[in-house]
Design a protein around this motif. Structure first.
Motif, PDB file in Angstrom:
ATOM      1  N   PRO A   1      16.057   7.873   3.616  1.00  0.00           N
ATOM      2  CA  PRO A   1      16.168   6.790   2.635  1.00  0.00           C
ATOM      3  C   PRO A   1      14.799   6.189   2.344  1.00  0.00           C
ATOM      4  N   THR A   2      14.612   5.742   1.106  1.00  0.00           N
ATOM      5  CA  THR A   2      13.373   5.086   0.704  1.00  0.00           C
ATOM      6  C   THR A   2      13.678   4.168  -0.471  1.00  0.00           C
ATOM      7  N   THR A   3      12.662   3.462  -0.932  1.00  0.00           N
ATOM      8  CA  THR A   3      12.801   2.594  -2.092  1.00  0.00           C
ATOM      9  C   THR A   3      11.738   2.979  -3.111  1.00  0.00           C
ATOM     10  N   LEU A   4      12.143   3.194  -4.343  1.00  0.00           N
ATOM     11  CA  LEU A   4      11.230   3.538  -5.424  1.00  0.00           C
ATOM     12  C   LEU A   4      10.995   2.311  -6.289  1.00  0.00           C
ATOM     13  N   ASP A   5       9.725   1.989  -6.521  1.00  0.00           N
ATOM     14  CA  ASP A   5       9.356   0.860  -7.374  1.00  0.00           C
ATOM     15  C   ASP A   5       9.278   1.339  -8.820  1.00  0.00           C
ATOM     16  N   LEU A   6      10.215   0.885  -9.631  1.00  0.00           N
ATOM     17  CA  LEU A   6      10.269   1.253 -11.044  1.00  0.00           C
ATOM     18  C   LEU A   6       9.785   0.063 -11.874  1.00  0.00           C
ATOM     19  N   ALA A   7       8.472  -0.144 -11.864  1.00  0.00           N
ATOM     20  CA  ALA A   7       7.853  -1.234 -12.628  1.00  0.00           C
ATOM     21  C   ALA A   7       8.501  -2.576 -12.298  1.00  0.00           C
ATOM     22  N   GLY A   8       8.703  -2.825 -10.992  1.00  0.00           N
ATOM     23  CA  GLY A   8       9.262  -4.092 -10.555  1.00  0.00           C
ATOM     24  C   GLY A   8      10.727  -4.040 -10.196  1.00  0.00           C
ATOM     25  N   THR A   9      11.417  -2.968 -10.574  1.00  0.00           N
ATOM     26  CA  THR A   9      12.804  -2.761 -10.172  1.00  0.00           C
ATOM     27  C   THR A   9      12.825  -1.896  -8.924  1.00  0.00           C
ATOM     28  N   ALA A  10      13.390  -2.409  -7.839  1.00  0.00           N
ATOM     29  CA  ALA A  10      13.455  -1.667  -6.584  1.00  0.00           C
ATOM     30  C   ALA A  10      14.719  -0.820  -6.563  1.00  0.00           C
TER      31      ALA A  10
END
Length: 509
Positions: free
Chosen positions: A73-82
């Motif tokens: 599992p990880t978290t992707l930063d989409l221009a401020g959307t986690a």
């Protein structure tokens, strides 16, 4: 000694347990006993001598590249959307690179709460390393690991991703580049671009989307022609290039190298530099039309194999396809655009060779509106990779069937059964020239992918492993059966594949 299936399959005698007998009527038991006496085809198994012998004959350079991949599992930063998702470290994973003939040793560790695997897309590798549960291996269980090891036989642009459920629509993917030691063309720079459609952790998970789609669309009563979002589904996405319906999943983001258009990836270069761009479509439901504003592209390779160079303004790339493009950079800041074909959105990045203001992500790109769109139909294999002329020893007919209304995608009217993977397997034999005639009987386009082989399009067309087939059309391709095993062939729209548009080509021992 002939290879035999590792476990009971529809092609091997039925094994009747006490529980199985009690669960059957007397007539069914009698039928089962009779069936068990019927001679069964003998298939080359992934762990059989034919597979290991073929790998030994590949030889190789003896050089070894060792990598570790951890699915977690990880978290992707989409221009401020986690966005909570899964990945092999970064999104995309770091590029794996080696030279043709080298051996890849990749240890894959599973830190997910679900089974997984890794498929090495496009490589004609040994069958037991193809990463397709339950056909070529058992899945990698949570907390487990699997050691992939194989010789890389052909140079080119390839990639890797899971082959369990719709896991491709998470962030579990990366590029695999196999360099050609004999390549004579020199570039000043090289960029690897991975295109993706993204929803995981934002609007839904891939499993939720698969559940929604599996319910079927039913009769839309004319609403299907309206461009609109309905939950996780997208209505009215159409494209003339794709022959109608372009896709049916709503994606809030389209990415280039894991970056959304609000936070674009940037590539820097020098005016006049000649750059090789390797473009991979890792999407699950989206074809992309790729272009660079103010530049002409030259197609040099597709799916790893060289083609006679063709100049285009843009190129259409279906899911699973790869194109190598050559471009000579101009002076300035330019948009790199991958239009989500028919979906009224785009992935966006920048090329910068000088100071200046970056164009907006919605900037018009003239190259997307011209008639010079590169597709496989306009390409020819170079003489060095053209198959020798031969009549087919075997013709395999595959009809792509089903539709959105019931979401009953299949091949030859049958939906693939993961619990019975060899039920409808198509037999081929080593040494044959095999011709596939793949007819699209549906109202939607499909990117068709064959594992373990590279085929050639008819009439001197390109060598490929993944090809767009438009509604009502038939694609005829040929390949040499020189890589024994059990090989999956399927639509690379992950949701079509997971609901039935998959089959197996099996070598007979």
């Amino acid at each position: 000694m002939p290879d035999r299936p590792l476990s009971p399959t529809p092609s091997s005698p039925m094994l009747l347990t006490r529980r199985g007998v009690l669960g059957l009527g007397l007539g069914a038991v009698a039928a089962a006993v009779l069936a068990s006496c019927t001679p069964a085809p003998q298939w080359v198994t992934p762990t059989g001598a034919a597979v290991s012998g073929t790998e030994k004959n590949r030889g190789g350079t003896g050089r070894v590249t060792t990598v570790d991949l951890t699915a977690a599992p990880t978290t992707l930063d989409l221009a401020g959307t986690a966005a909570a998702t899964w990945a092999f470290g970064g999104i995309p994973a770091p590029v794996i690179r080696l030279t043709a003939g080298d051996t890849l040793k990749a240890t894959v560790r599973n830190q997910l709460d679900a089974d997984t695997s890794v498929h090495w897309h496009g490589l004609a590798l040994r069958n037991d390393m193809d990463g397709v549960p339950p056909v070529t291996q058992a899945p990698i269980a949570p907390g487990g690991q699997f050691a992939y090891e194989f010789v890389t036989p052909h140079p080119g642009t390839y990639w890797f991703h899971p082959h369990v459920g719709p896991q491709l629509d998470h962030g579990l993917y990366g590029a695999l580049i196999i360099d050609d030691p004999d390549e004579k063309v020199a570039w000043d720079d090289e960029w690897v671009l991975i295109l993706d459609d993204w929803l995981d952790g934002v609007t839904a998970t891939p499993d939720q989307v698969l559940t929604d789609l599996s319910k079927g669309m039913g009769d839309m009563g004319g609403m299907g022609d309206m461009f609109m979002r309905m939950g996780n589904l997208l209505m009215g996405a159409t494209s003339d290039l794709l022959g109608g319906d372009a896709g049916d999943v709503y994606y809030p983001h389209y990415l280039i190298n894991g970056k959304p258009k609000a936070d674009p990836a940037q590539f820097t270069g020098t005016p006049g530099a000649r750059v090789r761009i390797r473009v991979i479509n890792a999407g699950s439901d989206t074809a992309f039309r790729f272009a660079i504003g103010g530049h002409t592209l030259t197609i040099t390779h597709t799916d790893g194999f060289p083609v006679d160079p063709v100049e285009v303004d843009s190129v259409l790339i279906g899911m699973g396809e790869r194109y190598d493009l050559q471009v000579t950079l101009d002076d300035g800041v330019f948009p790199v655009v991958a239009d989500a074909e028919g979906k009224q959105d785009r992935a966006f990045a920048l090329v910068r060779t000088a100071a200046g203001t970056a164009p907006a992500s919605d900037v018009p790109v003239a190259e997307l509106g011209t008639g010079r769109v590169g597709t496989a139909a306009g390409l020819s294999a170079t003489a060095s990779v053209t198959l020798h002329q031969a009549s087919p020893d075997r013709v395999v007919h595959l009809a792509l069937t089903g539709g959105m209304e019931a979401y009953d995608w299949g091949i030859n009217g049958r939906r693939f059964d993961m619990n019975d993977p060899l039920r409808d397997a198509h037999a081929i034999s080593r040494g044959e020239r095999v011709q596939l005639r793949i007819r699209n009987d549906t109202e939607m386009w499909h990117p068709f992918h064959l594992h373990g082989h590279t085929y050639q399009h008819a009439n001197g067309g390109p060598r490929k492993d993944t090809s767009i087939i438009l509604p009502g059309q038939t694609l005829t391709v040929d390949f040499d059966a020189d890589n024994p095993g059990q090989w999956v062939a399927h639509c690379h729209n992950i949701y079509h594949a997971e609901t039935g548009m998959t089959t197996v080509l099996g070598y007979q021992s």
